[in-house]
Design a protein around this motif. Structure first.
Motif, PDB file in Angstrom:
ATOM      1  N   HIS A  69      -2.995   2.297 -14.390  1.00 27.19           N
ATOM      2  CA  HIS A  69      -2.189   2.726 -12.998  1.00 27.19           C
ATOM      3  C   HIS A  69      -0.793   2.225 -12.831  1.00 27.19           C
ATOM      4  CE1 HIS A  69      -6.053   4.505 -11.945  1.00 27.19           C
ATOM      5  NE2 HIS A  69      -6.716   3.478 -11.601  1.00 27.19           N
ATOM      6  N   ALA A  70      -0.775   0.948 -13.095  1.00 25.29           N
ATOM      7  CA  ALA A  70       0.696   0.572 -13.019  1.00 25.29           C
ATOM      8  C   ALA A  70       1.767   1.099 -13.938  1.00 25.29           C
ATOM      9  CB  ALA A  70       0.612  -1.083 -13.595  1.00 25.29           C
ATOM     10  N   ASP A 412      12.902   2.928   1.158  1.00 18.44           N
ATOM     11  CA  ASP A 412      11.383   2.424   0.906  1.00 18.44           C
ATOM     12  C   ASP A 412      10.499   3.471   0.319  1.00 18.44           C
ATOM     13  OD1 ASP A 412      10.714   0.053   3.252  1.00 18.44           O
ATOM     14  OD2 ASP A 412      12.602   1.181   3.522  1.00 18.44           O
ATOM     15  N   VAL A 413       9.481   2.911  -0.512  1.00 20.34           N
ATOM     16  CA  VAL A 413       8.577   3.918  -1.133  1.00 20.34           C
ATOM     17  C   VAL A 413       7.227   3.631  -0.518  1.00 20.34           C
ATOM     18  CG1 VAL A 413       7.673   4.635  -3.462  1.00 20.34           C
ATOM     19  CG2 VAL A 413       9.821   3.808  -3.334  1.00 20.34           C
ATOM     20  N   ILE A 414       6.428   4.761  -0.442  1.00 24.23           N
ATOM     21  CA  ILE A 414       4.933   4.515   0.088  1.00 24.23           C
ATOM     22  C   ILE A 414       4.213   5.035  -0.834  1.00 24.23           C
ATOM     23  CG2 ILE A 414       5.579   4.268   2.667  1.00 24.23           C
ATOM     24  CD1 ILE A 414       4.461   7.213   2.610  1.00 24.23           C
ATOM     25  N   VAL A 415       3.159   4.280  -1.486  1.00 29.75           N
ATOM     26  CA  VAL A 415       2.083   4.615  -2.504  1.00 29.75           C
ATOM     27  C   VAL A 415       0.685   4.714  -1.909  1.00 29.75           C
ATOM     28  CG1 VAL A 415       1.174   4.050  -4.730  1.00 29.75           C
ATOM     29  CG2 VAL A 415       3.651   3.247  -4.083  1.00 29.75           C
ATOM     30  N   GLU A 449      -3.869   2.369  -5.711  1.00 34.13           N
ATOM     31  CA  GLU A 449      -2.473   2.045  -4.911  1.00 34.13           C
ATOM     32  C   GLU A 449      -1.676   0.744  -5.493  1.00 34.13           C
ATOM     33  OE1 GLU A 449      -5.009   4.638  -2.216  1.00 34.13           O
ATOM     34  OE2 GLU A 449      -5.281   3.102  -4.063  1.00 34.13           O
ATOM     35  N   ILE A 450      -2.549  -0.517  -5.363  1.00 35.26           N
ATOM     36  CA  ILE A 450      -1.879  -1.651  -5.684  1.00 35.26           C
ATOM     37  C   ILE A 450      -1.205  -1.530  -7.137  1.00 35.26           C
ATOM     38  CG2 ILE A 450      -2.366  -4.100  -5.613  1.00 35.26           C
ATOM     39  CD1 ILE A 450      -4.446  -3.760  -3.669  1.00 35.26           C
TER      40      ILE A 450
END
Length: 625
Positions: A69-70, A412-415, A449-450
């Motif tokens: 994921h990363a 900003d970026v939202i995931v 997400e994380i």
């Protein structure tokens, strides 16, 4: 000339010399490697990464799936021009890659997987963690990765690495074929030495092409657009992959055609662009969905037309509606019996704009006025959802998003990926830049997400990156918080506690499932989970993993905590418990249907009623032929 190296050493040196080039910009293709070591890779790739640490940066992960994921988050933020490799041991380390590989391939995002494998020589057979297959001696658990990889090879001989590695790079850099690429590496072969030609380690640049449109297909596309009275463009993730946002804006400005967006395509136009009408489909806006229902031509750009976008075949309902599909992939270009325009999104949009300008083509002012007014009405609904008249009460989930919306800017970026947040974000979020909205909804994988936020932050270290996570998703995969702390990657975690699987709970209620098994509560005597809420403290958990945690109980607290987190230079979590939709006004309901089959026979009234409603919706479905 040759140089004698192990297979693992040769692979690391080869990867360090691979580059991509698009539009004159050149960069490393594999810029780092993630790894968790076990007996299947520690003496091979582990040793090679130590040997060539100056050439190949290494990052330590905590879970094999989350490492993928990363890498995927990094690749998406890097416009698919750069990615990471992921190495694991054999056995569970390798099978843990499967979910991440499926996510990468479904979303057309490149990642290189390097799982260890059993002995190619079979001198030690079976080895620890080996799956014995009586009917096929050449199978291992790594074969689970075949259906979720765009390219798979098992390197059973040192000399086989050369063609396998070159094919892997070809697929990773192919805008049509890219996805997860797997090179399974038997642990004995990894450590085996071979005389390698110097040319294998020479710098190699892979050009990421931009194919233009076929003239005949382009001419047909122009005819279709010019003859349409109510066209609607649906922007998918391919707009972002191609960096076609400016070309799309020029097309929209020139033609006046409204632009709706899928989850992957949101942000293709800024939220305040006159032609942007918001998300389309089950989680879309009323504005976009009403335009979709009445459209006589749907222009899909870089979209796969998933069931969320088409409302399970019920959304595009006008008599005689036709489809024009601009996609770099022929498979997607022919969907819904559409006229294909198989090309790079930016190239073809530019060609379309130029061709239409020759005819001074533009939709009518009446049509523009209609969707402009509808968009204004929807924005008023968004304002109402975001507004918190009582700042000293517990916020709703839309009010949480409203507080964040009021704070961020275009940097900003939202995931996000799963739960109830994707629906709220698609309807409500005001995307300010092309890459602010990072929503993984091809696989909608809880736990993405994380680690993905870590990957995004590594690709864009000067940006504020927010991982928006519900409690269900957080409990799936919080482990990479440790990685963020270890490496000083200052992601922002917005952790929302709503006591269970809120999204599936709501869906369960609508399909007759009565929210069974979706709440985080003690089990009652009747076997249902309807007891008292669990005494789980997720904020304490995040803090125990090394993250700074700010607790917010009210809207006022939340605003202050978000501002403090945004300014922080260390990984920081904002924890907030939200009010449930049962007690306060939530987000606007779904503006289009989604097909989740309901039990055809049942005795419980909730299921019987749900089936009646389901049959009414099913009757409106159509096949576009």
């Amino acid at each position: 000339m040759t140089i004698r190296l192990t297979v693992a050493q040769a692979l690391v040196r080869f990867l360090a010399a691979q580059y991509t080039e698009r539009d004159g910009v050149r960069q490393r293709l594999i810029s780092a490697t993630w790894g968790i070591f076990g007996h299947g890779n520690v003496a091979g790739l582990g040793q090679a990464l130590v040997e060539y640490a100056d050439d190949m940066p290494y990052h330590q992960g905590r879970n094999e799936q989350s490492m993928v994921h990363a890498a995927v988050g990094y690749a998406r933020q890097s416009n698919r021009l750069s990615t990471h490799a992921v190495t694991t041991s054999i056995g569970p380390g390798a099978t843990n890659l499967v979910t991440g590989a499926a996510l990468a391939t479904i979303n057309h995002l490149p990642v290189l997987l390097l799982p260890g494998d059993t002995f190619a020589t079979r001198v030690a057979d079976p080895v620890l963690q080996q799956l014995e297959v009586p009917y096929a001696g050449d199978l291992s658990v790594n074969d689970c990765l075949r259906p979720v990889s765009k390219y798979f090879d098992r390197v059973t001989r040192p000399e086989a690495l050369i063609p396998a590695a070159l094919q892997a790079m070809r697929v990773l850099t192919d805008p049509v074929e890219t996805g997860a690429v797997t090179l399974a590496l038997p642990q004995d072969v990894q450590a085996e030495a071979h005389d390698w030609p110097d040319e294998f380690f020479a710098e190699r640049t892979w050009t990421v092409r931009r194919p233009g449109a076929d003239p005949a297909e382009l001419a047909e596309a122009v005819r279709a657009i010019r003859s349409a009275h109510r066209p609607l463009l649906v922007a998918g993730g391919g707009v972002h992959h191609s960096r076609a946002e400016e070309a799309l804006a020029e097309f929209a400005n020139a033609t006046g055609i409204p632009v709706a967006s899928t989850q992957a395509g949101k942000g293709s136009l800024r939220h305040d662009h006159p032609q942007d009408v918001g998300g389309v489909g089950h989680t879309g806006t009323a504005t976009a969905n009403e335009l979709a229902r009445q459209a006589d031509l749907v222009i899909g750009v870089g979209t796969r037309y998933t069931d969320f976008t088409t409302a399970s075949g019920t959304l595009f309902a006008a008599d005689g509606v036709r489809f024009l599909n601009l996609n770099i992939k022929s498979y997607d270009g022919h969907k819904l019996a559409g006229a294909p325009l198989v090309a790079d999104a930016r190239s073809a949009l530019t060609e379309l704009t130029e061709a239409l300008q020759l005819h001074a083509h533009r939709v009518t002012g009446t049509y523009i006025d209609e969707y402009t007014l509808d968009k204004e009405r929807w924005e008023q609904r968004v304002d109402a959802c975001y507004e918190a008249e009582e700042p000293d009460i517990r916020p709703t989930q839309p009010q949480v998003l409203g507080a964040l919306d009021a704070l961020v800017d275009e940097s900003d970026v939202i995931v996000n990926a799963a739960g109830s947040l994707p629906g709220d974000l698609h309807k409500l979020w005001r995307a300010r830049s092309r890459d602010q909205y990072h929503l993984e909804y091809g696989y909608s994988c809880m736990g993405y997400e994380i680690p993905a936020a870590i990957g995004v932050k590594m690709a864009a270290p000067d940006r504020n990156v927010w991982a928006l996570v519900g409690d269900g998703t957080y409990l799936m995969m919080p482990t990479e918080i440790v990685t963020a702390v270890q490496e000083g990657i200052a992601i922002k975690l917005l952790l929302i506690q709503n006591h269970g699987y809120a999204s599936i709970g709501g869906l369960s209620e609508t399909v007759g499932g009565e929210r069974f098994g979706t709440a985080y509560r003690y089990q009652s005597e009747d076997g249902t989970y309807t007891g008292a809420p669990l005494p789980v403290d997720l904020a304490a958990n995040a803090a125990s993993l090394g993250m700074r945690v700010l607790r917010a109980k009210t809207v006022r607290d939340l605003r202050a905590a978000l501002a403090e987190a945004r300014d922080a230079d260390i990984p920081t979590c904002v924890y907030v418990e939200t009010e449930t939709a049962d007690t306060v006004s939530g987000p606007p309901p779904a503006q289009a249907w989604w097909d989740v089959p309901v039990a055809e026979t049942a005795t419980r009234p909730s299921a019987v009623k749900a089936r009646e409603l389901y049959e009414r919706h099913v009757s409106t479905r159509r096949r576009h032929l």
